[in-house]
Scaffold this motif. Structure first.
Motif, PDB file in Angstrom:
ATOM      1  N   GLN A  27       0.852  -1.168   0.000  1.00 37.97           N
ATOM      2  CA  GLN A  27       0.000   0.000   0.000  1.00 37.97           C
ATOM      3  C   GLN A  27       0.898   1.231   0.000  1.00 37.97           C
ATOM      4  O   GLN A  27       2.042   1.147   0.421  1.00 37.97           O
ATOM      5  N   THR A  28       0.360   2.350  -0.423  1.00 39.36           N
ATOM      6  CA  THR A  28       1.134   3.587  -0.342  1.00 39.36           C
ATOM      7  C   THR A  28       1.414   3.893   1.125  1.00 39.36           C
ATOM      8  O   THR A  28       0.512   3.835   1.943  1.00 39.36           O
ATOM      9  N   GLY A  29       2.646   4.189   1.433  1.00 37.18           N
ATOM     10  CA  GLY A  29       2.950   4.466   2.825  1.00 37.18           C
ATOM     11  C   GLY A  29       4.448   4.553   3.058  1.00 37.18           C
ATOM     12  O   GLY A  29       5.229   4.671   2.114  1.00 37.18           O
ATOM     13  N   GLU A  30       4.833   4.483   4.307  1.00 33.71           N
ATOM     14  CA  GLU A  30       6.258   4.563   4.602  1.00 33.71           C
ATOM     15  C   GLU A  30       6.781   3.202   5.036  1.00 33.71           C
ATOM     16  O   GLU A  30       6.126   2.455   5.759  1.00 33.71           O
ATOM     17  N   MET A  31       7.961   2.905   4.573  1.00 32.25           N
ATOM     18  CA  MET A  31       8.598   1.646   4.933  1.00 32.25           C
ATOM     19  C   MET A  31       9.775   2.014   5.837  1.00 32.25           C
ATOM     20  O   MET A  31      10.506   2.968   5.557  1.00 32.25           O
ATOM     21  N   ARG A  32       9.920   1.289   6.916  1.00 30.87           N
ATOM     22  CA  ARG A  32      11.036   1.592   7.824  1.00 30.87           C
ATOM     23  C   ARG A  32      12.045   0.446   7.780  1.00 30.87           C
ATOM     24  O   ARG A  32      11.700  -0.712   8.011  1.00 30.87           O
ATOM     25  N   VAL A  33      13.258   0.784   7.483  1.00 31.96           N
ATOM     26  CA  VAL A  33      14.308  -0.222   7.349  1.00 31.96           C
ATOM     27  C   VAL A  33      15.364   0.023   8.405  1.00 31.96           C
ATOM     28  O   VAL A  33      15.826   1.156   8.581  1.00 31.96           O
ATOM     29  N   LYS A  34      15.769  -1.022   9.111  1.00 34.30           N
ATOM     30  CA  LYS A  34      16.868  -0.870  10.062  1.00 34.30           C
ATOM     31  C   LYS A  34      18.090  -1.587   9.506  1.00 34.30           C
ATOM     32  O   LYS A  34      18.073  -2.801   9.300  1.00 34.30           O
ATOM     33  N   ASP A  35      19.131  -0.834   9.260  1.00 32.65           N
ATOM     34  CA  ASP A  35      20.381  -1.461   8.841  1.00 32.65           C
ATOM     35  C   ASP A  35      21.503  -1.008   9.770  1.00 32.65           C
ATOM     36  O   ASP A  35      21.240  -0.371  10.798  1.00 32.65           O
ATOM     37  N   ALA A  36      22.727  -1.313   9.416  1.00 31.68           N
ATOM     38  CA  ALA A  36      23.865  -1.022  10.291  1.00 31.68           C
ATOM     39  C   ALA A  36      23.980   0.472  10.593  1.00 31.68           C
ATOM     40  O   ALA A  36      24.497   0.870  11.634  1.00 31.68           O
ATOM     41  N   GLU A  37      23.479   1.321   9.670  1.00 39.30           N
ATOM     42  CA  GLU A  37      23.611   2.768   9.869  1.00 39.30           C
ATOM     43  C   GLU A  37      22.500   3.340  10.746  1.00 39.30           C
ATOM     44  O   GLU A  37      22.569   4.490  11.142  1.00 39.30           O
ATOM     45  N   GLY A  38      21.460   2.583  10.979  1.00 40.00           N
ATOM     46  CA  GLY A  38      20.333   3.105  11.746  1.00 40.00           C
ATOM     47  C   GLY A  38      19.050   2.889  10.982  1.00 40.00           C
ATOM     48  O   GLY A  38      18.946   1.974  10.166  1.00 40.00           O
TER      49      GLY A  38
END
Lengths: 321, 145
Positions: B46-57
């Protein structure tokens, strides 16, 4: 003689001017080509991944979706992708010749190929054309094909949103069963020197044609994704679908068609620019050769004039003496 | 704990490709968070925000339309029609695009033959981009209209 040298000099200047123009056009086309090739390559990942997913889904269940239905062909739609402008060598001529050749043989082009035998089209197969780019539309008009739409407002590197009207039209018409088969005629970009005119079926979505298209993508470009690895590593039963496989498929399929048309447009754009670049390079080279020859002629004429003058003076002096 | 190999591809380019710890994705069935060793899954976005956690934050990514696939071997693939990293969103352009779409919608209401659903999707998409860009730049959220 004096008149002759003057004429040659004028000629040299005019050829020189032409050369400047073709040189500039060559460089412009070169820059555009690099951009177009880059975006064509960038699309490949998406196309490969989407196809990959579709293969997995279709293995799990045979869903009845209109876009997958194979019908006997009564009406055929051809999306002919050409350029808006000329001066690009045989780019437009090639794709148009190839399309005309195929359209003259409707039984072959209208046949529905499947793994379990072919479905022959009806005898009086009707063909409609969508022209992308002015040259293709002109051709369709001249050859009296039924031109249902013409799109020619593209930038050099079209965005997905730009081609949306085309894919929307194609999908809608197909779902309404106005057409039983849709074919895209485009120019496949192999390298800066080779481009091949190609016809591909986009609807109904057929494994054979999609695989072919993806394989073509894999042939060129160094970062070509490995298409051979479509075999799912997991049993498909282990996949979870949210909300369900049917919904997922009904979203993926139109996207896939859209991507295919988009890819074809990008490949054609890349081909067009490289064809133009080559044509302009040839023109510049020809102009250079011409200038060289004219220079030689000019020097000869000049020398001849000098020799004659000296001979006249010497003759005059001898007569006086 | 392990990592996930995560990739977002749009028809125009590959937007993001990295090893990550977790990702929260908006789907039509609600937001889901994928952690390593997730079972294979296919879902619609769906249209929206995706939150990704990687080594940088943590990164925010604006996405619109498409689907996602969790493969075995800790691989996650998102195929979106549009995707943009928070840092790459151009505020002015997003605002202009949204305004243009809204204008067109007004004209569509006046009886012009324009694809209304598509326009609404564009408006939503641009609104989403604005929201995320403003969140990232610590600005107040955009006004709805």
């Amino acid at each position: 003689m004096a008149v002759n040298t003057k004429a040659i000099k004028r000629r040299i200047k005019s050829v020189g001017n032409t050369k400047k123009i073709t040189k500039a056009m060559e460089m412009v086309a070169g820059a555009k080509m690099r951009k177009a090739v880059e975006s064509a390559i960038n699309t490949r990942t998406y196309a490969t991944l989407a196809w990959d997913l579709l293969v997995k889904l279709s293995k799990q269940q045979k869903v009845k979706l209109p876009l997958l239905q194979v019908r006997q062909v009564k009406k055929l739609l051809v999306v002919l992708i050409t350029s808006n402008r000329g001066l690009c060598g045989s780019f437009n001529a090639n794709i148009i010749r190839k399309t005309a050749e195929q359209l003259n043989n409707p039984v072959n082009i209208g046949r529905q190929r499947a793994k379990n035998g072919h479905l022959e089209p009806v005898k009086d197969l009707a063909i409609d054309v969508i022209g992308v780019g002015k040259k293709g539309a002109d051709f369709a008009r001249k050859m009296k094909y039924n031109l249902i739409a013409s799109f020619s407002e593209f930038s050099d590197t079209p965005k997905l949103d730009d081609i949306w009207p085309i894919s929307k039209m194609v999908l809608e018409e197909y779902e309404k069963k106005n057409y039983d088969k849709v074919i895209v005629a485009y120019t496949d970009f192999k390298s800066a020197i080779t481009q091949t005119a190609k016809l591909r079926q986009v609807l109904p979505i057929s494994e054979v044609d999609l695989e072919k298209m993806l394989r073509d993508l894999g042939e060129h470009g160094d970062d070509a994704t490995d298409i051979a690895v479509v075999e799912p590593k997991l049993e498909i039963d282990e996949y979870l679908f949210e909300p369900n496989a049917q919904t997922v498929l009904s979203i993926i399929l139109p996207k896939l068609v859209e991507t295919q048309i988009y890819q074809a447009t990008l490949e054609s754009a890349a081909s067009e620019h490289s064809a133009r670049m080559m044509a302009m390079r040839n023109a510049s080279d020809a102009a250079r050769d011409m200038i060289k020859e004219l220079n030689l002629n000019f020097n000869k004429a000049r020398q001849a004039a000098i020799t004659q003058e000296i001979a006249e003076i010497a003759g005059g002096a001898a007569a006086l003496g | 704990m392990g990592t996930l190999h995560f990739k977002i591809a749009t028809p125009e380019k590959v937007v993001y490709e990295k090893d990550i710890f977790q990702v929260s994705i908006p789907t039509t069935m609600g937001e889901i968070t994928i952690l390593p060793h997730h079972i294979p899954l296919v879902s619609v976005l769906q249209t929206g925000e995706m939150r990704v956690k990687d080594a940088e934050g943590e990164h925010l990514i604006a996405i619109a339309g498409g689907f996602m696939e969790v493969r075995g071997k800790n691989e996650v693939v998102v195929l979106a029609s549009n995707a943009e990293l928070e840092t790459e969103i151009d505020l002015d352009r997003a605002e202009k695009a949204r305004q243009a779409a809204i204008d067109q919608m007004a004209r569509a209401k006046a009886g012009e033959d324009i694809d209304f659903a598509r326009l609404q999707a564009t408006v939503d998409r641009e609104m989403n981009r604005l929201k995320i860009a403003r969140k990232y730049r610590k600005l107040p959220p955009p006004k709805e209209n």
